[in-house]
Design an enzyme around this catalytic site. Structure first.
Site, short mmCIF file in Angstrom:
data_model
loop_
_atom_site.label_atom_id
_atom_site.label_comp_id
_atom_site.label_asym_id
_atom_site.label_seq_id
_atom_site.Cartn_x
_atom_site.Cartn_y
_atom_site.Cartn_z
N LYS A 123 0.86 -1.19 0.00
CA LYS A 123 0.00 0.00 0.00
C LYS A 123 0.89 1.23 0.00
O LYS A 123 1.80 1.35 0.82
CB LYS A 123 -0.89 0.01 1.24
CG LYS A 123 -2.02 -0.98 1.14
CD LYS A 123 -3.08 -0.76 2.20
CE LYS A 123 -4.25 -1.69 1.97
NZ LYS A 123 -3.87 -3.09 1.67
N ASP B 73 -1.63 -2.23 -4.19
CA ASP B 73 -3.04 -2.20 -3.77
C ASP B 73 -3.63 -0.81 -4.03
O ASP B 73 -2.90 0.19 -4.00
CB ASP B 73 -3.16 -2.48 -2.27
CG ASP B 73 -2.94 -3.96 -1.93
OD1 ASP B 73 -2.85 -4.78 -2.85
OD2 ASP B 73 -2.87 -4.26 -0.72
N MET B 74 -4.96 -0.77 -4.25
CA MET B 74 -5.62 0.53 -4.43
C MET B 74 -6.36 0.89 -3.14
O MET B 74 -7.13 0.09 -2.63
CB MET B 74 -6.57 0.48 -5.62
CG MET B 74 -7.12 1.83 -6.01
SD MET B 74 -5.85 3.07 -6.36
CE MET B 74 -5.53 2.75 -8.10
N GLN C 242 -10.57 -0.54 -9.23
CA GLN C 242 -11.79 -0.80 -8.45
C GLN C 242 -13.01 -0.56 -9.33
O GLN C 242 -13.28 0.58 -9.74
CB GLN C 242 -11.82 0.14 -7.24
CG GLN C 242 -10.68 -0.09 -6.26
CD GLN C 242 -10.41 1.12 -5.38
OE1 GLN C 242 -10.47 2.25 -5.85
NE2 GLN C 242 -10.09 0.89 -4.12
N ARG D 172 -5.13 -6.17 -11.52
CA ARG D 172 -6.01 -6.93 -10.62
C ARG D 172 -7.32 -6.15 -10.55
O ARG D 172 -7.32 -4.97 -10.20
CB ARG D 172 -5.40 -7.02 -9.22
CG ARG D 172 -6.36 -7.67 -8.20
CD ARG D 172 -5.98 -7.36 -6.76
NE ARG D 172 -4.71 -7.93 -6.37
CZ ARG D 172 -4.02 -7.51 -5.31
NH1 ARG D 172 -4.46 -6.50 -4.57
NH2 ARG D 172 -2.87 -8.07 -5.00
N GLY E 289 -13.94 -3.09 -4.98
CA GLY E 289 -13.64 -1.87 -4.21
C GLY E 289 -14.15 -2.01 -2.79
O GLY E 289 -15.28 -2.42 -2.58
N ALA E 290 -13.30 -1.64 -1.82
CA ALA E 290 -13.60 -1.94 -0.41
C ALA E 290 -13.82 -0.71 0.45
O ALA E 290 -14.01 -0.83 1.66
CB ALA E 290 -12.45 -2.77 0.17
N ARG F 125 -12.52 -3.93 7.36
CA ARG F 125 -13.02 -3.86 5.97
C ARG F 125 -13.60 -5.22 5.55
O ARG F 125 -14.60 -5.27 4.85
CB ARG F 125 -11.90 -3.42 5.01
CG ARG F 125 -11.63 -1.92 5.04
CD ARG F 125 -10.91 -1.44 3.80
NE ARG F 125 -9.58 -2.00 3.70
CZ ARG F 125 -8.51 -1.54 4.33
NH1 ARG F 125 -8.62 -0.49 5.12
NH2 ARG F 125 -7.34 -2.12 4.18
#
Ligand code: FDA
Length: 306
Positions: free
Chosen positions: A98, A132-133, A162, A183, A187-188, A287
């Site tokens: 991240k 990671d987004m 996402q 990937r 979306g989280a 999350r």
């Protein structure tokens, strides 16, 4: 149940609640289901077990939003150490990072230097780094950093898009044009309807559209979802279009839908498991709780019993 989801994501940001969840012994089994341990040795043992069951992995050192350049550099060094230990132990695993942990909130140039050090190390070891987004304030900066490094590192670096963001249709086209490895996730984070689809139905439809586009025209796509209907549709599309296994893999989170994970392996599909570990598990854990609102009851019950 968007209200419950919003409440859970709010809880993910509350430090006082973190202390309550950490102190509640009944929460432990739930935490252990989603987090592979607090140490690298525990995480490598989890990866070894996944490998034995026919799955590859991607290791995530838990932590976000550092406020100090030394902390950001220490995180980069930790990741290089993880890459060394992956190589030394012979397990099949990439890593996921991240950018806020590498200093993006302090200075994008600092985050870039740290990311570069990690990806450079990964390339030397023949490994790969997924970026990671995070929440929407970071989307553009994350993509900028990815594209700054991608021409030099190619498939040693993977981006995350996402599906819930309206902008992603465009970002998918950019990724196709750059032959970037993507990937795709739903979306989280908790995003407003001005920038993200508010309903699950619209997010699922967007995911399907973007996935088909990436499968047909993209370079490589990691299909990161536990949604059985989407997985079934993706497998049908892959078969119909004659898409080879060198163009995609499935990805799922550690502890989520283990039955479906086993099933995909039995069907001969390539599957990578995202394996998070470390002391700072609380925001990630919450999350995951938010993705299945019934989980809220388990957390509250654990706090009450603790
Ligand atoms: P959906 O939420 O519709 O769930 C489908 C089904 O899966 C549910 O009906 C349930 O059965 C099961 N399920 C899903 N989540 C569960 C949970 N927590 N507990 C129990 N069951 C659950 N997001 C992001 O914003 N940035 C990122 O970088 C990443 N990275 C990432 C990597 C990988 C490998 C995966 C699989 C996911 C991510 N995500 C992510 C998370 C992603 O955005 C999303 O929040 C989750 O994958 C849940 O969405 P699904 O696609 O599974 O669908």
């Amino acid at each position: 149940m968007p209200l419950l989801r919003t409440a859970m994501l709010w809880m993910a940001r509350q430090r006082q609640l973190e202390a309550l969840v950490r102190a509640a012994p009944p929460a432990r089994p739930l935490v252990q289901r989603f987090i592979a341990g607090e140490t690298l040795d525990e995480a490598l043992a989890a990866v070894r077990q996944l490998n034995a069951r026919g799955m590859t992995a991607t290791l995530d050192v838990l932590g976000e939003n550092v406020a100090d350049a030394r902390e950001a550099q220490a995180a980069a060094e930790t990741y290089c150490h993880v890459l060394d230990q992956i190589a030394a132990s012979g397990v099949e695993s990439t890593i996921s990072v991240k950018l806020t942990m590498l200093g993006l909130d302090i200075d994008p140039a600092l985050a870039q230097r740290n990311l570069e050090a990690i990806v450079d190390h990964a390339r030397r070891l023949g490994n790969r780094v997924a970026v990671d987004m995070e929440g929407s304030p970071y989307t553009q900066r994350t993509l900028d950093l990815f594209y700054a490094l991608h021409p030099r590192y190619g498939d040693h670096i993977e981006m995350v898009l996402q599906a819930y963001l309206y902008r992603t249709e465009r970002d998918v086209e950019d990724a196709i044009a750059h032959r970037a490895r993507v990937r795709l996730v739903k979306g989280a984070y908790d995003e407003p309807p001005t920038i993200a689809y508010p309903s699950k139905r619209a997010v699922d439809a967007a995911y399907r559209r973007q996935l088909e586009r990436l499968l047909e025209h993209g370079h490589f796509v990691s299909i990161a979802t536990h949604d059985e209907a989407i997985i079934r549709a993706a497998r049908g599309f892959i078969r119909r279009m004659g898409i080879g296994p060198y163009k995609y893999e499935f990805q799922m989170l550690y502890g989520v839908r283990r039955d479906l994970q086993e099933q995909l392996v039995r069907l001969g599909e390539p599957l990578r498991i995202y394996v998070p570990f470390g002391r700072q598990w609380y925001p990630y854990f919450m999350r995951r709780m938010a993705e299945r609102p019934v989980n809220l009851l388990f957390v509250l019950r654990a706090i009450a019993r603790g």
